[in-house]
Design an enzyme around this catalytic site. Structure first.
Site, PDB file in Angstrom:
ATOM      1  N   GLU A 163       0.831  -1.214   0.000  1.00 19.58           N
ATOM      2  CA  GLU A 163       0.000   0.000   0.000  1.00 19.58           C
ATOM      3  C   GLU A 163       0.858   1.254   0.000  1.00 19.58           C
ATOM      4  O   GLU A 163       1.830   1.367   0.762  1.00 19.58           O
ATOM      5  CB  GLU A 163      -0.922   0.048   1.222  1.00 19.58           C
ATOM      6  CG  GLU A 163      -1.768   1.322   1.232  1.00 19.58           C
ATOM      7  CD  GLU A 163      -2.592   1.528   2.491  1.00 19.58           C
ATOM      8  OE1 GLU A 163      -3.304   2.555   2.548  1.00 19.58           O
ATOM      9  OE2 GLU A 163      -2.518   0.692   3.406  1.00 19.58           O
TER      10      GLU A 163
ATOM     11  N   ASP B 127       9.581   4.787  15.726  1.00 21.75           N
ATOM     12  CA  ASP B 127       9.560   6.238  15.523  1.00 21.75           C
ATOM     13  C   ASP B 127      10.004   6.911  16.819  1.00 21.75           C
ATOM     14  O   ASP B 127       9.451   6.645  17.884  1.00 21.75           O
ATOM     15  CB  ASP B 127       8.148   6.686  15.142  1.00 21.75           C
ATOM     16  CG  ASP B 127       8.054   8.188  14.878  1.00 21.75           C
ATOM     17  OD1 ASP B 127       9.110   8.849  14.772  1.00 21.75           O
ATOM     18  OD2 ASP B 127       6.928   8.712  14.779  1.00 21.75           O
ATOM     19  N   ILE B 128      11.017   7.762  16.718  1.00 21.27           N
ATOM     20  CA  ILE B 128      11.475   8.545  17.866  1.00 21.27           C
ATOM     21  C   ILE B 128      11.314  10.022  17.508  1.00 21.27           C
ATOM     22  O   ILE B 128      11.867  10.490  16.505  1.00 21.27           O
ATOM     23  CB  ILE B 128      12.946   8.248  18.211  1.00 21.27           C
ATOM     24  CG1 ILE B 128      13.131   6.745  18.460  1.00 21.27           C
ATOM     25  CG2 ILE B 128      13.385   9.041  19.440  1.00 21.27           C
ATOM     26  CD1 ILE B 128      14.579   6.323  18.557  1.00 21.27           C
ATOM     27  N   ASP B 129      10.539  10.730  18.310  1.00 22.29           N
ATOM     28  CA  ASP B 129      10.219  12.131  18.030  1.00 22.29           C
ATOM     29  C   ASP B 129      10.791  13.022  19.122  1.00 22.29           C
ATOM     30  O   ASP B 129      10.612  12.755  20.308  1.00 22.29           O
ATOM     31  CB  ASP B 129       8.699  12.308  17.942  1.00 22.29           C
ATOM     32  CG  ASP B 129       8.310  13.617  17.281  1.00 22.29           C
ATOM     33  OD1 ASP B 129       8.792  14.670  17.727  1.00 22.29           O
ATOM     34  OD2 ASP B 129       7.524  13.580  16.315  1.00 22.29           O
TER      35      ASP B 129
ATOM     36  N   CYS C  70      20.376  19.230  20.837  1.00 21.41           N
ATOM     37  CA  CYS C  70      19.373  18.259  21.309  1.00 21.41           C
ATOM     38  C   CYS C  70      19.291  17.033  20.414  1.00 21.41           C
ATOM     39  O   CYS C  70      18.673  16.027  20.782  1.00 21.41           O
ATOM     40  CB  CYS C  70      17.999  18.899  21.503  1.00 21.41           C
ATOM     41  SG  CYS C  70      17.286  19.741  20.097  1.00 21.41           S
TER      42      CYS C  70
ATOM     43  N   ARG D  33      12.494  16.710  10.118  1.00 28.88           N
ATOM     44  CA  ARG D  33      12.294  17.841  11.031  1.00 28.88           C
ATOM     45  C   ARG D  33      12.827  17.564  12.425  1.00 28.88           C
ATOM     46  O   ARG D  33      13.835  18.100  12.833  1.00 28.88           O
ATOM     47  CB  ARG D  33      10.815  18.210  11.098  1.00 28.88           C
ATOM     48  CG  ARG D  33      10.565  19.540  11.818  1.00 28.88           C
ATOM     49  CD  ARG D  33       9.098  19.940  11.788  1.00 28.88           C
ATOM     50  NE  ARG D  33       8.920  21.338  12.168  1.00 28.88           N
ATOM     51  CZ  ARG D  33       7.747  21.932  12.292  1.00 28.88           C
ATOM     52  NH1 ARG D  33       6.629  21.257  12.061  1.00 28.88           N
ATOM     53  NH2 ARG D  33       7.662  23.202  12.632  1.00 28.88           N
TER      54      ARG D  33
ATOM     55  N   HIS E 228      13.203   7.645  12.055  1.00 30.35           N
ATOM     56  CA  HIS E 228      12.438   6.411  11.879  1.00 30.35           C
ATOM     57  C   HIS E 228      13.396   5.246  11.671  1.00 30.35           C
ATOM     58  O   HIS E 228      14.476   5.410  11.105  1.00 30.35           O
ATOM     59  CB  HIS E 228      11.512   6.508  10.661  1.00 30.35           C
ATOM     60  CG  HIS E 228      10.530   7.619  10.729  1.00 30.35           C
ATOM     61  ND1 HIS E 228      10.005   8.241   9.613  1.00 30.35           N
ATOM     62  CD2 HIS E 228       9.961   8.239  11.795  1.00 30.35           C
ATOM     63  CE1 HIS E 228       9.150   9.188   9.975  1.00 30.35           C
ATOM     64  NE2 HIS E 228       9.119   9.212  11.300  1.00 30.35           N
TER      65      HIS E 228
ATOM     66  N   HIS F 214       0.056   0.100   9.952  1.00 31.95           N
ATOM     67  CA  HIS F 214       0.459   1.494  10.188  1.00 31.95           C
ATOM     68  C   HIS F 214       1.226   2.022   8.972  1.00 31.95           C
ATOM     69  O   HIS F 214       2.059   1.338   8.395  1.00 31.95           O
ATOM     70  CB  HIS F 214       1.351   1.593  11.423  1.00 31.95           C
ATOM     71  CG  HIS F 214       1.734   2.997  11.758  1.00 31.95           C
ATOM     72  ND1 HIS F 214       0.937   3.831  12.510  1.00 31.95           N
ATOM     73  CD2 HIS F 214       2.824   3.728  11.427  1.00 31.95           C
ATOM     74  CE1 HIS F 214       1.518   5.011  12.625  1.00 31.95           C
ATOM     75  NE2 HIS F 214       2.674   4.969  11.977  1.00 31.95           N
TER      76      HIS F 214
END
Length: 409
Positions: free
Chosen positions: A43, A108-110, A130, A161, A165, A314
């Site tokens: 998909e 996923d690390i944000d 950071c 940004r 991932h 997902h």
């Protein structure tokens, strides 16, 4: 004019036509040179201008995908699972015959999940300082996943940004059920709880030692804690940061620490932590040592968005898409050099097109072929990184097909 305003539909179309590495993406997802169900039953979802969202698209080849992307000119597109039927046929197959079967294991690390502890930036902003939170997370997860689960085909991709991932393409990882994915991510999750919870690490029984896997991570994170939390971010010098630290210590130790820091006028995080070291030497206890270890983990261990990893259906943004707010391309990141990676130096779509125009102005004539124009720009090392990753996957697939054992004895 803002970056977002400068990224016009014309800019995006030029990027897709001339720079986006469709063939490399096809090879990565397909794991072979000729199309398989890994690609034809995959998909793709497109986000168009005006937040129009198109799901359940599928294609037979890289050229078909490129043609549709250039036709729709999306602001970005996402990759989903491999289904039991072609996603584009979803409306004509029985619901029972349409279900997700295979999917890379993704993480996923944000950076926004670190807002309660980072002091240099907040919310959507990110800087080289950071980024160290992210690079520490990459080191821990990359090492832990390889050693604990034996997976080898790990692709790290900067989100464009404020995050990163991870895509894991090992066949065993792709075959995991939702229940198995939930169990795996539960095993890897250490930081839990919302803003109202002071203590977010609960991984041991009483004051017993940490599980071996976390003990290994703690050794790696000890220096990160010293350099990043105590030094660069100086997390415990503010009133709020100081109170957060005291809340994580046994009451007697917290009271003694607060009193001694007032007496010695310890104000920086490094000074206050040094006072805590003295207390640990003079008032050693299993409870205090466990609390200190948990503090190091709470401030440095990867903060995972667990929901991303739990379900095969997902969708996750495709590598090499352009982030609409920053204009930066979502490029692969080498975990071996992640400490040197600077998100602010990642090429933007406007920069890449300028580079391409500079090259084009030096060349007369145009044969109309733009399959590898990325080779003329600063996107080249990132595409080559993906291609090297793909080559390793394909080599393993060939070995499995030939029945060649990986055992050397």
């Amino acid at each position: 004019m803002s970056v977002a305003e400068r990224i016009t539909p014309e800019v995006m179309l030029a990027f897709y036509r001339r720079l986006y590495p469709f063939k490399s993406i096809f090879s990565w997802l397909n794991q072979e040179h000729t199309p398989t169900r890994l690609f034809t039953h995959r998909e793709f979802a497109f986000t168009l201008a005006g937040d129009v969202y198109l799901r359940y698209n599928s294609f037979n080849s890289a050229d078909e995908l490129k043609k549709q992307v250039c036709n729709l000119n999306p602001t970005r597109f996402e990759i989903g699972p491999v289904y039991s039927a072609r996603p584009k046929d979803k409306k004509v197959v029985r619901p029972a015959a349409f279900s997700p079967k295979l999917r890379e294991l993704v993480f996923d690390i944000d950076m926004t999940d670190y807002d309660s502890i980072r002091t240099c930036c907040s919310e959507a902003d990110i800087c080289k300082r950071c980024w160290t939170f992210i690079s520490a997370a990459v080191h821990v997860l990359d090492k832990g996943i390889r050693e604990q689960f034996g997976y080898v085909h790990l692709l790290w991709v900067y989100s464009g940004r404020r995050g990163i991932h991870l895509w894991i393409s090992d066949r065993e990882a792709m075959e995991l059920t939702d229940e198995q994915r939930k169990a795996l991510v539960g095993w890897m999750t250490v930081i839990q709880g919302g803003k109202e919870m002071h203590k977010k690490v609960n991984v041991r029984q009483g004051n017993r030692p940490l599980p071996p896997s976390l003990g290994s991570s703690l050794k790696l994170l000890g220096q990160v804690f010293s350099d990043l939390i105590l030094g660069d971010q100086d997390c415990f010098s503010s009133k709020e940061g100081w109170e957060s630290l005291l809340a994580l210590l046994p009451q007697a130790a917290a009271e003694a620490l607060d009193k001694l820091c007032i007496e010695t006028r310890a104000e920086t995080s490094e000074e206050r932590w040094e006072v805590l070291r003295k207390i640990r030497r003079t008032h050693a206890s299993p409870a205090l040592e466990a609390a200190v270890e948990d503090i190091i983990l709470q401030y440095t261990y990867p903060r995972l968005d667990a929901e991303v990893s739990k379900h095969r259906n997902h969708l996750l943004k495709a590598p090499f898409c352009v982030h609409p707010k920053t204009g930066r391309v979502c490029v692969p990141v080498d975990p071996a050099t992640v400490d040197q990676f600077d998100p602010e130096k990642v090429p933007t779509v406007l920069q890449l097109l300028d580079e391409l125009n500079d090259v084009s102005s030096m060349v007369t004539g145009d044969n109309g072929a733009h399959h590898s124009d990325w080779e003329q720009t600063s996107l080249k090392p990132y595409v080559e990184m993906l291609d090297k990753h793909v080559l390793a996957i394909m080599n393993d697939v060939r070995k499995m097909k030939r029945g060649v054992s990986d055992y050397s004895w």
